[in-house]
Design a protein around this motif. Structure first.
Motif, PDB file in Angstrom:
ATOM      1  N   ARG A 134      -1.657  11.096   4.306  1.00  0.00           N
ATOM      2  CA  ARG A 134      -1.120  10.340   3.217  1.00  0.00           C
ATOM      3  C   ARG A 134      -1.800  10.168   1.778  1.00  0.00           C
ATOM      4  NH1 ARG A 134       0.324   7.876   7.860  1.00  0.00           N
ATOM      5  NH2 ARG A 134       2.427   7.126   8.059  1.00  0.00           N
ATOM      6  N   CYS A 135      -1.165   9.827   0.711  1.00  0.00           N
ATOM      7  CA  CYS A 135      -1.779   9.502  -0.510  1.00  0.00           C
ATOM      8  C   CYS A 135      -1.299   8.131  -1.065  1.00  0.00           C
ATOM      9  CB  CYS A 135      -1.717  10.697  -1.701  1.00  0.00           C
ATOM     10  SG  CYS A 135      -2.516  12.080  -1.272  1.00  0.00           S
ATOM     11  N   ARG A 136      -2.099   7.243  -1.017  1.00  0.00           N
ATOM     12  CA  ARG A 136      -1.419   5.824  -1.517  1.00  0.00           C
ATOM     13  C   ARG A 136      -2.481   4.894  -1.991  1.00  0.00           C
ATOM     14  NH1 ARG A 136       0.415   3.476   4.560  1.00  0.00           N
ATOM     15  NH2 ARG A 136      -1.607   4.261   5.423  1.00  0.00           N
ATOM     16  N   ARG A 137      -2.273   3.888  -2.542  1.00  0.00           N
ATOM     17  CA  ARG A 137      -3.246   3.140  -3.190  1.00  0.00           C
ATOM     18  C   ARG A 137      -2.469   1.572  -3.324  1.00  0.00           C
ATOM     19  NH1 ARG A 137      -3.192   1.585  -8.422  1.00  0.00           N
ATOM     20  NH2 ARG A 137      -1.999   3.092  -9.889  1.00  0.00           N
ATOM     21  N   LEU A 138      -3.459   0.771  -3.165  1.00  0.00           N
ATOM     22  CA  LEU A 138      -3.193  -0.575  -3.851  1.00  0.00           C
ATOM     23  C   LEU A 138      -2.743  -0.711  -5.158  1.00  0.00           C
ATOM     24  CD1 LEU A 138      -5.943  -2.917  -2.103  1.00  0.00           C
ATOM     25  CD2 LEU A 138      -3.364  -2.899  -1.618  1.00  0.00           C
ATOM     26  N   GLU A 139      -2.061  -1.660  -5.710  1.00  0.00           N
ATOM     27  CA  GLU A 139      -1.865  -1.728  -7.305  1.00  0.00           C
ATOM     28  C   GLU A 139      -3.017  -2.079  -7.772  1.00  0.00           C
ATOM     29  OE1 GLU A 139       1.540  -3.978 -10.042  1.00  0.00           O
ATOM     30  OE2 GLU A 139       1.485  -4.342  -7.791  1.00  0.00           O
TER      31      GLU A 139
ATOM     32  N   PHE B 239       0.850  -1.376  -0.061  1.00  0.00           N
ATOM     33  CA  PHE B 239      -0.010  -0.046   0.073  1.00  0.00           C
ATOM     34  C   PHE B 239       0.893   1.278  -0.034  1.00  0.00           C
ATOM     35  CE2 PHE B 239      -3.573   2.327   2.468  1.00  0.00           C
ATOM     36  CZ  PHE B 239      -4.394   2.353   1.355  1.00  0.00           C
ATOM     37  N   GLU B 240       1.163   1.648  -1.148  1.00  0.00           N
ATOM     38  CA  GLU B 240       2.363   2.628  -1.432  1.00  0.00           C
ATOM     39  C   GLU B 240       1.952   4.126  -1.833  1.00  0.00           C
ATOM     40  OE1 GLU B 240       5.352   0.224  -3.252  1.00  0.00           O
ATOM     41  OE2 GLU B 240       5.705  -0.760  -1.517  1.00  0.00           O
ATOM     42  N   GLY B 241       2.858   4.867  -1.432  1.00  0.00           N
ATOM     43  CA  GLY B 241       2.668   6.434  -1.886  1.00  0.00           C
ATOM     44  C   GLY B 241       3.387   7.494  -1.120  1.00  0.00           C
ATOM     45  N   GLN B 242       2.621   8.529  -0.744  1.00  0.00           N
ATOM     46  CA  GLN B 242       3.530   9.619  -0.315  1.00  0.00           C
ATOM     47  C   GLN B 242       2.858   9.928   1.033  1.00  0.00           C
ATOM     48  OE1 GLN B 242       2.959  12.661  -3.118  1.00  0.00           O
ATOM     49  NE2 GLN B 242       4.341  14.295  -2.041  1.00  0.00           N
ATOM     50  N   VAL B 243       3.619  10.205   1.986  1.00  0.00           N
ATOM     51  CA  VAL B 243       3.309  10.834   3.142  1.00  0.00           C
ATOM     52  C   VAL B 243       3.705  12.363   3.308  1.00  0.00           C
ATOM     53  CG1 VAL B 243       3.694  10.766   5.644  1.00  0.00           C
ATOM     54  CG2 VAL B 243       4.175   8.756   4.306  1.00  0.00           C
ATOM     55  N   PHE B 244       3.002  13.194   3.718  1.00  0.00           N
ATOM     56  CA  PHE B 244       3.149  14.543   3.689  1.00  0.00           C
ATOM     57  C   PHE B 244       3.674  14.764   5.185  1.00  0.00           C
ATOM     58  CE2 PHE B 244       0.047  14.052   0.380  1.00  0.00           C
ATOM     59  CZ  PHE B 244       0.667  14.633  -0.513  1.00  0.00           C
TER      60      PHE B 244
ATOM     61  N   PHE C 244     -11.403  -4.826  -3.141  1.00  0.00           N
ATOM     62  CA  PHE C 244     -11.118  -3.655  -1.995  1.00  0.00           C
ATOM     63  C   PHE C 244     -11.831  -2.418  -2.434  1.00  0.00           C
ATOM     64  CE2 PHE C 244      -7.657  -6.753  -1.367  1.00  0.00           C
ATOM     65  CZ  PHE C 244      -7.556  -6.524   0.301  1.00  0.00           C
ATOM     66  N   LEU C 245     -12.484  -1.863  -1.505  1.00  0.00           N
ATOM     67  CA  LEU C 245     -13.096  -0.699  -1.663  1.00  0.00           C
ATOM     68  C   LEU C 245     -12.864   0.574  -0.649  1.00  0.00           C
ATOM     69  CD1 LEU C 245     -15.100  -3.241  -2.168  1.00  0.00           C
ATOM     70  CD2 LEU C 245     -17.113  -1.345  -2.545  1.00  0.00           C
ATOM     71  N   GLY C 246     -13.008   1.700  -1.064  1.00  0.00           N
ATOM     72  CA  GLY C 246     -12.671   2.853  -0.262  1.00  0.00           C
ATOM     73  C   GLY C 246     -11.208   2.950   0.397  1.00  0.00           C
ATOM     74  N   ASP C 247     -11.170   3.559   1.725  1.00  0.00           N
ATOM     75  CA  ASP C 247      -9.786   3.556   2.143  1.00  0.00           C
ATOM     76  C   ASP C 247      -8.741   2.533   2.391  1.00  0.00           C
ATOM     77  OD1 ASP C 247     -10.620   6.442   2.389  1.00  0.00           O
ATOM     78  OD2 ASP C 247     -10.555   6.117   4.760  1.00  0.00           O
ATOM     79  N   ALA C 248      -9.501   1.308   2.305  1.00  0.00           N
ATOM     80  CA  ALA C 248      -8.890  -0.040   2.254  1.00  0.00           C
ATOM     81  C   ALA C 248      -8.129  -0.187   0.862  1.00  0.00           C
ATOM     82  CB  ALA C 248      -9.785  -1.181   2.328  1.00  0.00           C
ATOM     83  N   ALA C 249      -8.595   0.687  -0.026  1.00  0.00           N
ATOM     84  CA  ALA C 249      -8.051   0.375  -1.619  1.00  0.00           C
ATOM     85  C   ALA C 249      -7.046   1.423  -1.822  1.00  0.00           C
ATOM     86  CB  ALA C 249      -9.175   0.316  -2.463  1.00  0.00           C
ATOM     87  N   HIS C 250      -7.348   2.846  -1.278  1.00  0.00           N
ATOM     88  CA  HIS C 250      -6.923   4.023  -1.584  1.00  0.00           C
ATOM     89  C   HIS C 250      -7.036   5.004  -0.443  1.00  0.00           C
ATOM     90  CE1 HIS C 250     -10.857   5.023  -2.872  1.00  0.00           C
ATOM     91  NE2 HIS C 250     -10.820   4.122  -3.565  1.00  0.00           N
TER      92      HIS C 250
END
Lengths: 68, 507
Positions: free
Chosen positions: B280-285, B186-191, B294-300
């Protein structure tokens, strides 16, 4: 499509340079940065062409500005 | 209010659809499926609706989805309707915007409402269907995901059991157990910033608008966001900076001082809820993993500027449920579920893009970014060209990659009505035709739009319906059960209409 024009176009570059220096006179670093940013925003809007601006940013970020 | 804990399921239990997580998105999915005749088991580890207001800005598209699910009027009646935002710098207004300048839509740009109201209504509506088995205090503690579904280990106060979910909808939030148990990155960016989110009750004279301050006198050097909610509750977000101590900032006295500085000493208020966040901004591949979705915050996950978290999640459910119902009814192959990934991954990307850009504007990373931000704000006050650069959040819109059925006022039997109420209302595909009665086709509901009064037709008295649909006389638009455009074609082209419907069903 329009491209960035890079041939010399200004009649009096020394005068423009002096104007820019004058605008920055007495400003601290933060205020100078804001002034430059405002200038870019104003000129970018005047140019109004995303592709030209993209080329300008690419030119400005070239590691060595040794000409095309 | 606490819901009674449900007893464990019987040994060897299997269910066609299990929803893990009874928050906004899980409950929405359960209700949507049940209204399509699908039995759902919903598992939630807690026994009450969410604490604190949490998601508060319900966007027009989300309201339309709740309209389709029979809850739209409750949002309009209880919620606070708004469409204007104002941005201030220091003590002056820099910019304002109207998110829905045109008339002729049943739902406004936004309604503000505490998430717990929405969840309570969803629980009641789920129960009323008789098809949703709501199991409170059932916690998923293990998952084996396979091609025939997911085998879940479930813990309850009265013992553990296993449950074979033929289909599993993981709606278990940003810290999703299911996502972690399946070891999905579950990858992306942390502010590198912290925000204090406080809900306070007060009698205040602020208008019903979204107000955003950069560098206000009462909170210098940082930003503040103010939103009105029902019951005299106000949401205030204070930007704190990366160096803030989250524990100290949660202290009620500290929060009281910040709020008092904003409101002035003469305004009494009470603090309802406090939270300190890093965004954070991140999502599942991928959101689909065989029969687990996966839906909602569990997915992105997105930062809250733009209200794209809750709205994005509800729109996930809207996109998925008609597909799953069609697959379960044998009307479509399982590959129809791939369309969920194909549409909702780019939708999540778009939400992440806008949310990231807004957060970058609000939280400048270095001196140069700060100078640019302030340059924009200084210019915006006096110059229209600079105002569109001001980014205090680009507020939730449907994914730009597809066309949602438009709303418009119409007359039915001389009574005011709305076009969108008739699209997808019965769960099937809807063909909206102008002036020409389309052929009756199985699985497709026909709506005739007439330019002049005509029996059995919706009268487009204002011309807005056909203008927004882009239909000339004799043309038709086919919409999927989730009100997304499938095709525009001649109203009489039966074969083409059926082919478009089949293509939309992946068959």
């Amino acid at each position: 499509m329009k491209h960035l024009r890079t041939e010399p176009r200004l009649a009096d570059p020394d005068a423009l340079y002096a104007l820019l220096m004058e605008a920055h006179r007495g400003l601290d670093d933060a205020a100078s940065r804001r002034l430059d940013a405002k200038l870019v925003l104003i000129l970018a809007n005047h140019i109004g062409d995303a592709e030209v601006l993209r080329e300008a940013i690419a030119l400005a970020t070239q590691r060595r500005n040794s000409g095309a | 209010m606490r819901f009674p804990a449900a007893p464990p399921g019987p040994p060897g239990e299997a269910a066609p659809v299990v929803v893990a997580g009874g928050g906004l998105v899980g409950l929405t999915a359960a209700l949507d499926l049940a209204r399509r005749g699908v039995r759902v088991v919903l598992l939630d580890e807690d026994d009450q609706v969410s604490e604190g207001s949490r998601a508060i800005c319900f966007a027009k598209r989300t309201l339309e989805i709740y309209g389709r699910l029979g809850l739209g009027q409750r949002f309009l009646e209880k919620g606070i309707t708004w469409s204007r935002g104002r941005v201030f710098r220091q003590d002056r207004e820099a910019y304002s915007f109207d998110l829905l300048p045109e008339q002729g839509h049943e739902y406004p740009a936004f309604v503000n409402l505490q998430q717990y109201y929405a969840e309570q209504w969803l629980v009641e509506a789920c129960e009323a269907t008789g098809l949703v088995d709501l199991r409170w205090r059932h916690r998923v503690t293990g998952i084996e995901n396979g091609p025939d579904g997911a085998r879940l280990s479930v813990e309850t106060p009265d013992g553990d059991y296993t449950l074979h979910a033929h289909w599993l909808l993981a709606c278990d939030g940003a810290r999703s157990f299911i996502r972690r148990a399946m070891d999905l990155p579950f990858e992306g960016q942390v502010f590198r910033d912290r925000f204090l989110i406080a809900d306070v009750t007060m009698r205040a004279n602020f208008p019903t608008e979204r107000w955003f301050w950069f560098d206000p006198p009462f909170h210098p050097g940082q930003s503040v966001l103010l939103h009105r909610q029902p019951d005299d509750v106000w949401r205030i977000d204070f930007q704190l900076g990366w160096d803030a101590d989250p524990e100290a900032e949660r202290e009620p006295e500290r929060v009281r001082a910040r709020v008092a500085a904003m409101l002035g000493p003469e305004v009494p208020f009470e603090i309802e809820w406090i939270s300190v966040y890093t965004f954070r901004c991140r999502r599942l591949e991928r959101f689909r993993h065989s029969r687990t979705l996966f839906l909602g915050d569990a997915a992105h996950q997105v930062s809250p500027f733009g209200a794209r978290g809750g709205n994005g999640g509800v729109q996930d459910a809207d996109n998925l449920c008609w597909r799953l119902a069609a697959v379960l009814a044998g009307e479509a192959p399982e590959t129809l579920l791939d369309g969920y990934d194909a549409e909702r991954i780019p939708a999540a990307e778009e939400n992440i893009l806008h949310s990231t850009r807004a957060t970058d504007f609000i939280t400048p990373k270095n001196a140069a970014a700060l100078a640019w931000r302030d340059a924009v704000l200084e210019l915006a006050e006096g110059h229209a060209f600079a105002r569109p650069f001001v980014n205090s959040g680009r507020l939730s819109r449907p994914w730009s990659g597809q066309e949602v059925a438009p709303d418009a006022p119409v007359l039915r039997d001389n009574m005011p009505d709305w076009l969108l109420r008739h699209i997808g209302a019965d769960g099937s595909f809807t063909l909206v035709a102008r002036e020409e009665e389309p052929p009756a086709l199985p699985g497709i509901t026909n709506i005739l739009l007439a330019d002049s009064p005509r029996l059995g037709a919706l009268l487009d008295h204002s011309g807005l319906a056909c203008a927004r649909l882009g239909l000339a006389p004799g043309e038709a638009a086919l919409f999927r059960p989730d009100q997304m455009l499938a095709a525009r074609l001649p109203a009489s082209a039966a074969a083409a209409i059926l082919a478009a419907r089949d293509a939309a069903l992946a068959r």
